[in-house]
Scaffold this motif. Sequence first.
Motif: not given
Length: 302
Positions: A98-100, A92, A102-103, A95-96
């Motif tokens: 990677d998401s941040e 988790e 990407a943003d 994933d967090r």
Amino acid sequence: MPQQPPVRSSPARPQRPDASMSLITNVMDHSLDDGYAEAAARKQSRGEGGLPKTLRAKLVLAAGLVLAALVVTVGAAQARVSAPVVAKERQELIDRIDSETADADKLESAVDELRDDVSARQRAALKSSGGSAEADLAGVLSGASAVHGPGVKLVVNDAKAASSGGDGANPRETSGFSDTGRVRDRDMQRVVNGLWASGAEAISINGQRLTALSAIRAAGDAILVDNRPLVPPYAVLAVGDGDRLSTRFQNGADGLYLHALEENYGIRATISTEGDLRLPAAPSVIVRTAQPKSEKTEKGTS
């Protein structure tokens, strides 16, 4: 005089091969001290040695073994149960991140697009104001327009074997920098100011266009131009009269300063005259216009 019987000489008995190792032989034959051997024999005679004999002792031993096995089993079970939880939390977190990331990349792309749009609008505003010659001149001087033409190319790079340390009497060593063979922000400031003073019409460093509001600063050992980090070698392009620009710069104070850095610290610098240089427009330009001072403004401020 009675005759003595002849003395027979019997052959000498051969020595044992380990005769010279009597101490080692004794230790090997009697590895256990006699006192320990006697104590062990007494315990064995009283029935104290070996495994427990009574039922109570056997039960205590069995209970201890069962308790130890239970502790090991419970620990293994807990580790098996918590392992998926830890792996899930780790995934988790990944994933967090990677998401941040990407943003952040999307926001950076949006900023670049908006900056390009602002630059295009500024160039359009400059063209629409006044005559074409004045607009072109304003675009060149402000850095809002890309330019090309003859000029000079000056490449400044760190020394191959940079020296460090010193006695504190050198101004480069007293400013907090330990490596005197590295190009500093103040060195690039003098180079750029020297080119401006020598007649350069437009200047860029590593593709970064300079304007009247550009700042060359340092962040640690990195050189920043308008808050954008640059890496050596530093390619300085200056548009202008190439031969005149090169001669005036090298004979000026800033050119002599750069030559002193080459001689004393091994900093590398090469300058050449180019027939056609292409400089990009500045990514973000603040357009300012001067307004005449009116009589009403003078009365209001008096």
